[in-house]
Design a protein around this motif. Structure first.
Motif, PDB file in Angstrom:
ATOM      1  N   PRO A 109       0.819  -1.206   0.000  1.00 41.48           N
ATOM      2  CA  PRO A 109       0.000   0.000   0.000  1.00 41.48           C
ATOM      3  C   PRO A 109       0.850   1.251   0.000  1.00 41.48           C
ATOM      4  N   ASN A 110       0.380   2.278  -0.718  1.00 42.09           N
ATOM      5  CA  ASN A 110       1.177   3.499  -0.767  1.00 42.09           C
ATOM      6  C   ASN A 110       0.908   4.373   0.439  1.00 42.09           C
ATOM      7  N   SER A 111       1.593   5.514   0.525  1.00 44.15           N
ATOM      8  CA  SER A 111       1.580   6.330   1.729  1.00 44.15           C
ATOM      9  C   SER A 111       0.235   6.984   1.977  1.00 44.15           C
ATOM     10  N   ASN A 112      -0.698   6.966   0.992  1.00 41.88           N
ATOM     11  CA  ASN A 112      -2.011   7.550   1.197  1.00 41.88           C
ATOM     12  C   ASN A 112      -3.035   6.541   1.716  1.00 41.88           C
ATOM     13  N   ASP A 113      -2.652   5.307   1.826  1.00 42.76           N
ATOM     14  CA  ASP A 113      -3.567   4.265   2.248  1.00 42.76           C
ATOM     15  C   ASP A 113      -3.765   4.337   3.758  1.00 42.76           C
ATOM     16  N   PRO A 114      -5.003   4.518   4.236  1.00 45.55           N
ATOM     17  CA  PRO A 114      -5.225   4.610   5.678  1.00 45.55           C
ATOM     18  C   PRO A 114      -4.877   3.337   6.423  1.00 45.55           C
ATOM     19  N   ASP A 115      -4.770   2.198   5.707  1.00 47.19           N
ATOM     20  CA  ASP A 115      -4.407   0.938   6.352  1.00 47.19           C
ATOM     21  C   ASP A 115      -2.899   0.696   6.349  1.00 47.19           C
ATOM     22  N   ASP A 116      -2.131   1.655   5.884  1.00 48.72           N
ATOM     23  CA  ASP A 116      -0.672   1.513   5.881  1.00 48.72           C
ATOM     24  C   ASP A 116      -0.189   1.236   7.303  1.00 48.72           C
ATOM     25  N   PRO A 117       0.504   0.094   7.526  1.00 46.44           N
ATOM     26  CA  PRO A 117       0.907  -0.251   8.903  1.00 46.44           C
ATOM     27  C   PRO A 117       1.831   0.772   9.535  1.00 46.44           C
ATOM     28  N   TRP A 118       2.655   1.440   8.719  1.00 43.65           N
ATOM     29  CA  TRP A 118       3.555   2.447   9.299  1.00 43.65           C
ATOM     30  C   TRP A 118       2.768   3.624   9.862  1.00 43.65           C
ATOM     31  N   PRO A 154      11.919   1.856   4.348  1.00 42.62           N
ATOM     32  CA  PRO A 154      13.158   1.954   5.130  1.00 42.62           C
ATOM     33  C   PRO A 154      13.153   0.997   6.313  1.00 42.62           C
ATOM     34  N   SER A 155      14.336   0.516   6.686  1.00 39.11           N
ATOM     35  CA  SER A 155      14.462  -0.482   7.748  1.00 39.11           C
ATOM     36  C   SER A 155      14.467   0.183   9.120  1.00 39.11           C
ATOM     37  N   VAL A 156      13.520  -0.213   9.944  1.00 39.10           N
ATOM     38  CA  VAL A 156      13.499   0.149  11.355  1.00 39.10           C
ATOM     39  C   VAL A 156      13.060  -1.091  12.115  1.00 39.10           C
ATOM     40  N   GLY A 157      13.823  -1.474  13.143  1.00 36.45           N
ATOM     41  CA  GLY A 157      13.549  -2.719  13.832  1.00 36.45           C
ATOM     42  C   GLY A 157      12.185  -2.752  14.488  1.00 36.45           C
ATOM     43  N   GLN A 158      11.609  -3.950  14.577  1.00 35.13           N
ATOM     44  CA  GLN A 158      10.283  -4.124  15.147  1.00 35.13           C
ATOM     45  C   GLN A 158      10.225  -3.635  16.587  1.00 35.13           C
ATOM     46  N   ALA A 159      11.317  -3.828  17.334  1.00 36.15           N
ATOM     47  CA  ALA A 159      11.320  -3.426  18.739  1.00 36.15           C
ATOM     48  C   ALA A 159      11.214  -1.917  18.910  1.00 36.15           C
ATOM     49  N   CYS A 160      11.451  -1.159  17.855  1.00 31.48           N
ATOM     50  CA  CYS A 160      11.312   0.296  17.953  1.00 31.48           C
ATOM     51  C   CYS A 160       9.895   0.682  18.375  1.00 31.48           C
ATOM     52  N   ALA A 161       8.902  -0.153  18.026  1.00 29.41           N
ATOM     53  CA  ALA A 161       7.520   0.153  18.381  1.00 29.41           C
ATOM     54  C   ALA A 161       7.302   0.150  19.890  1.00 29.41           C
ATOM     55  N   LEU A 162       8.194  -0.506  20.632  1.00 30.04           N
ATOM     56  CA  LEU A 162       8.070  -0.547  22.087  1.00 30.04           C
ATOM     57  C   LEU A 162       8.624   0.701  22.749  1.00 30.04           C
ATOM     58  N   LYS A 164       8.526   4.173  21.509  1.00 24.56           N
ATOM     59  CA  LYS A 164       8.170   5.292  20.646  1.00 24.56           C
ATOM     60  C   LYS A 164       8.678   6.617  21.190  1.00 24.56           C
ATOM     61  N   ASP A 165       8.540   6.812  22.495  1.00 23.71           N
ATOM     62  CA  ASP A 165       8.960   8.087  23.081  1.00 23.71           C
ATOM     63  C   ASP A 165      10.460   8.305  22.910  1.00 23.71           C
ATOM     64  N   ASP A 166      11.238   7.248  23.160  1.00 23.57           N
ATOM     65  CA  ASP A 166      12.687   7.370  23.007  1.00 23.57           C
ATOM     66  C   ASP A 166      13.063   7.589  21.544  1.00 23.57           C
ATOM     67  N   LEU A 167      12.373   6.882  20.642  1.00 27.53           N
ATOM     68  CA  LEU A 167      12.662   7.036  19.227  1.00 27.53           C
ATOM     69  C   LEU A 167      12.263   8.430  18.740  1.00 27.53           C
ATOM     70  N   ASN A 168      11.153   8.935  19.243  1.00 29.54           N
ATOM     71  CA  ASN A 168      10.759  10.301  18.910  1.00 29.54           C
ATOM     72  C   ASN A 168      11.802  11.307  19.391  1.00 29.54           C
ATOM     73  N   GLN A 169      12.338  11.064  20.591  1.00 33.77           N
ATOM     74  CA  GLN A 169      13.389  11.954  21.107  1.00 33.77           C
ATOM     75  C   GLN A 169      14.631  11.886  20.221  1.00 33.77           C
ATOM     76  N   TYR A 170      14.974  10.678  19.779  1.00 38.05           N
ATOM     77  CA  TYR A 170      16.150  10.519  18.918  1.00 38.05           C
ATOM     78  C   TYR A 170      15.977  11.258  17.597  1.00 38.05           C
ATOM     79  N   MET A 171      14.749  11.304  17.089  1.00 35.48           N
ATOM     80  CA  MET A 171      14.486  11.958  15.806  1.00 35.48           C
ATOM     81  C   MET A 171      14.053  13.417  15.959  1.00 35.48           C
ATOM     82  N   ASP A 172      14.218  13.981  17.143  1.00 30.35           N
ATOM     83  CA  ASP A 172      13.859  15.378  17.386  1.00 30.35           C
ATOM     84  C   ASP A 172      15.076  16.260  17.126  1.00 30.35           C
TER      85      ASP A 172
END
Length: 445
Positions: A109-118, A154-162, A164-172
């Motif tokens: 599914p492309n980036s406009n698909d509301p069911d996009d898992p990302w 793009p590759s991001v490990g599955q454990a990143c979902a656990l 989110k706050d830390d990953l958001n801080q890393y990407m801030d």
């Protein structure tokens, strides 16, 4: 959604895909055979990369919606096609290309698909840079046969979902400007299993007084200048402190290995007991066929230095546990690989002559994870390659677990030694295993 619901949805999508492919293919044939030149077919349907706007709007949900006008004309098209016994080669090629594109659209599914898992994973609360990174990217030239899709994720490990706050801080951060000084946060994310980390569009900090490294061979046994490191992430703020920490109590990983004039100076030069092998005796067993390899958890890469002195190239994995291990390895003129023990080793099957690990592979690793690691080492070794298990330690009772685990891979045992680990005293009943294990030239199940 339940697994049963998913199965029904997949079956429905597959059925709809077959219908739309049949409709489109038969109508394409009809247009080609009875309506004149083939260029009448809208090219954006055949080459989605020629019209990016249409490509973005062609989501999997829309592709699955039936076209009432096409369905109504299906029977008429079939009758027209009966007058032709075969389609032209050009039409066949166009239909094959269209089929591949439609399958890609359904599966990815492309980036406009509301069911996009990302997008669902983000929950609408991701940093702009993180959302930008993880969004699916359409390939500029359309479908790639290597990927089997016109979209790359793009590759991001599955454990990143656990985390989110830390990953958001890393990407801030602000794109194009200096990165935050967050090496500790980044390494924690890696060690928590969020590996690989997202790429970032920012500039890392450099030491303001950086100096060129020492030339060969001096660099391999000379402490580099302090200006080669940004020290903010570490307790020690210079190499003199790192060298001296062997004289102070407390736990530090590889606490004495920054002192190149101490124990590092004599490591692996000569046998020191039944479980201590020298590099020269290991190389002699393989008669000059060891050329390239990997050292897992190699500290400051003295093993790689010893091998380089013997014309063998070794890549060293190391983390920065309260010290700039990767900087130090690079300053010695060697290649550091910054990965954790949980990551699949980044080498193709049957490629390396030797894999070595001292102390790192031991009973502190969860047993099942350790088994995965051992099989991954077996995978990357070429037939005839050697796994040097150097001072694997465990409790005496655990030998009943670990010895069968190692033997189950069916290496050839070139050397195998078991001895007492006494650095913490005999009451702990700890044991060492050292072994040279050769991958068989032929493996029969």
């Amino acid at each position: 959604m339940s697994s049963d619901g998913n199965s029904k949805r997949k079956a429905g999508n597959s059925s709809k895909l077959h219908i739309i492919l049949l409709i489109l293919c038969t109508n394409l044939a009809s247009i080609f055979l009875f309506s004149g030149p083939f260029h009448w077919i809208p090219l954006q349907y055949l080459h989605p990369d020629n019209d990016s706007t249409h490509s973005q709007n062609l989501s999997s949900n829309r592709a699955m919606q039936g076209n009432e006008e096409l369905i109504a004309s299906l029977n008429q098209t079939r009758r027209e096609l009966q007058s032709s016994k075969e389609l032209s080669e050009e039409l066949k090629a166009q239909i094959a290309q269209l089929t591949q594109f439609l399958r890609s659209s359904v599966q990815h599914p492309n980036s406009n698909d509301p069911d996009d898992p990302w997008l669902k994973w983000g929950g609408g609360s991701l940093r702009a840079e993180l959302r930008e990174f993880i969004s699916p990217k359409k390939l500029p030239l359309g479908n790639s046969p290597n990927i089997g899709s016109d979209t790359i994720y793009p590759s991001v490990g599955q454990a990143c979902a656990l985390f989110k706050d830390d990953l958001n801080q890393y990407m801030d951060y602000k794109p194009g400007e200096l990165c935050p000084k967050d090496e500790v946060l980044a390494q924690k994310l890696l060690l928590w299993g969020c590996e690989p980390l997202p790429r970032r569009r920012c500039i890392p900090h450099n030491s303001p007084n950086y100096q060129e490294p020492f030339p060969f061979p001096d660099c391999m046994w000379t402490t580099p200048p302090n200006s080669s490191v940004v020290w903010t992430a570490y307790t020690c703020k210079d190499y003199a402190c790192l060298i001296d920490r062997k004289n102070h109590p407390g736990f530090d990983d590889c606490k004495d290995c920054f002192d190149l004039q101490f124990r590092e100076k004599t490591r692996w030069l000569r046998p020191g007991g039944s479980i201590d092998y020298s590099i020269d005796e290991v190389l002699a067993l393989k008669k000059g066929t060891i050329r390239i390899g990997l050292d897992i958890g190699g500290g400051t890469a003295t093993f790689a230095v010893r091998m380089r002195e013997r014309n063998v190239t070794i890549v060293t994995t190391s983390m920065n546990f309260n010290g700039p291990f990767n900087n130090f390895i690079a300053s010695r003129g060697l290649v550091p690989l910054y990965i954790t023990i949980t990551q699949r080793l980044p080498f193709f099957d049957n490629t390396l002559d030797i894999v070595h690990s001292m102390h790192v592979l031991s009973n502190w690793i969860p047993t099942q994870l350790l088994e995965y690691i051992l099989y991954d080492i077996y995978r990357i070794l070429r037939p005839g390659g050697v796994f040097w298990l150097d001072h694997f330690f465990c409790i005496e009772d655990q030998l009943e677990t670990f010895v069968p685990m190692i033997e189950n891979l069916r290496f050839n045992k070139l050397k195998w030694s078991v001895g007492r680990k006494l650095d913490r005293g005999p009451k702990f009943k700890e044991m060492y295993i050292s072994a040279l294990l050769e991958k068989p030239l032929e493996r029969h199940s």
